[in-house]
Design an enzyme around this catalytic site. Sequence first.
Site, mmCIF file in Angstrom:
data_model
loop_
_atom_site.group_PDB
_atom_site.id
_atom_site.type_symbol
_atom_site.label_atom_id
_atom_site.label_comp_id
_atom_site.label_asym_id
_atom_site.label_seq_id
_atom_site.Cartn_x
_atom_site.Cartn_y
_atom_site.Cartn_z
ATOM 1 N N HIS A 1 35.173 37.147 42.197
ATOM 2 C CA HIS A 1 35.829 38.425 42.429
ATOM 3 C C HIS A 1 34.869 39.303 43.230
ATOM 4 C CE1 HIS A 1 37.794 42.184 41.993
ATOM 5 N NE2 HIS A 1 36.959 42.661 41.089
ATOM 6 N N ASN B 1 36.652 46.006 47.045
ATOM 7 C CA ASN B 1 37.237 45.410 45.848
ATOM 8 C C ASN B 1 38.755 45.521 45.952
ATOM 9 O OD1 ASN B 1 38.181 44.774 43.304
ATOM 10 N ND2 ASN B 1 36.646 45.978 42.198
ATOM 11 N N CYS C 1 41.640 43.038 37.820
ATOM 12 C CA CYS C 1 40.863 42.227 38.749
ATOM 13 C C CYS C 1 40.845 40.740 38.381
ATOM 14 C CB CYS C 1 39.435 42.752 38.846
ATOM 15 S SG CYS C 1 39.327 44.440 39.492
#
Length: 318
Positions: free
Chosen positions: A245, A275, A113
């Site tokens: 993020h 996500n 990520c």
Amino acid sequence: MKYSRVLGTGSHLPSRVVTNADLEAIVDTNATWIRERTGIEQRHLVSEGETCCDLAEAAARKALEAAGIQASDLDLILVATTTPDQFFPSTACLLQQRLDVHGCPAFDLQAVCAGFVYAMDVADKFIRTGAAKHALVVGAETISRLLDWTDRGTCVLFGDGAGAVVLGAAEEPGIISTHLHADGAYKDLLQVPGGHGNGRPEAAFMEMKGNEVFRIAVTTLGRIVDETLEANNLSKSDIDWLIPHQANIRIIQATARKLDLPMERVVVTVAEHGNTSSASIPLAFDQAVRDGRIQRGQTLLMEAFGGGFTWGSVLIRY
């Protein structure tokens, strides 16, 4: 001294949309619980035959158009991804071929990520040292292919997509500073344990200890905010936009509180995208640029936390 600045942004999402209500039909979960605990309402998932490079190419072409340069002007192609189409060649090389670019370095970077933040750091250094004049940085993921669709703790959280930026050499900094960290001591908390290298290709699904990851992420992202501000002698009020993020709305809200930023100055796409791992920051960045929220001259803070653990930030004057 040369610096790098953002010339253009682009993004792309698969056309297939899966809502929380859709997930109720395939896994033991509740649409309201997903929304209240994560902020996610839907996610985009690739269809059969749709590849990571497909997503990367679409985002890259939009970024090149926005930057006003040709693909042949690129001196570096860098793709942050956890889900490459092949073991090799890299997705960056596959993208290079699609763009009809020849000769410049092209490689993938894997920091889950935090991958896009890591990739921006690498591209910035290429430009600052004079090794590149124009760099294409892409975050692209087909993360849904790493999910166990019987595991309600992970499958409801993630989506697929791609975002891209074109960086160009400049006399004044666009990228002001980057800050990267990792700690492999936490590897067991968020991982895909399988791989050909360890002889476990069958174990190719994500495993996550969600509560522990959440707690560490909130603390760690708070520290990276402090580090970034202190390194640049900035106050919280100097930040115009937080582009985090997009993992969980509660983590995003905690980071915003750390910066004393109202949520109106935080770019949030988690409800629509879920996500998307390394794609989440460039997706959010492109959306806020194209809808006019982010304007030239503003100061942007990007931050991310991912498996590894890896984490980092990029401070940008757009």
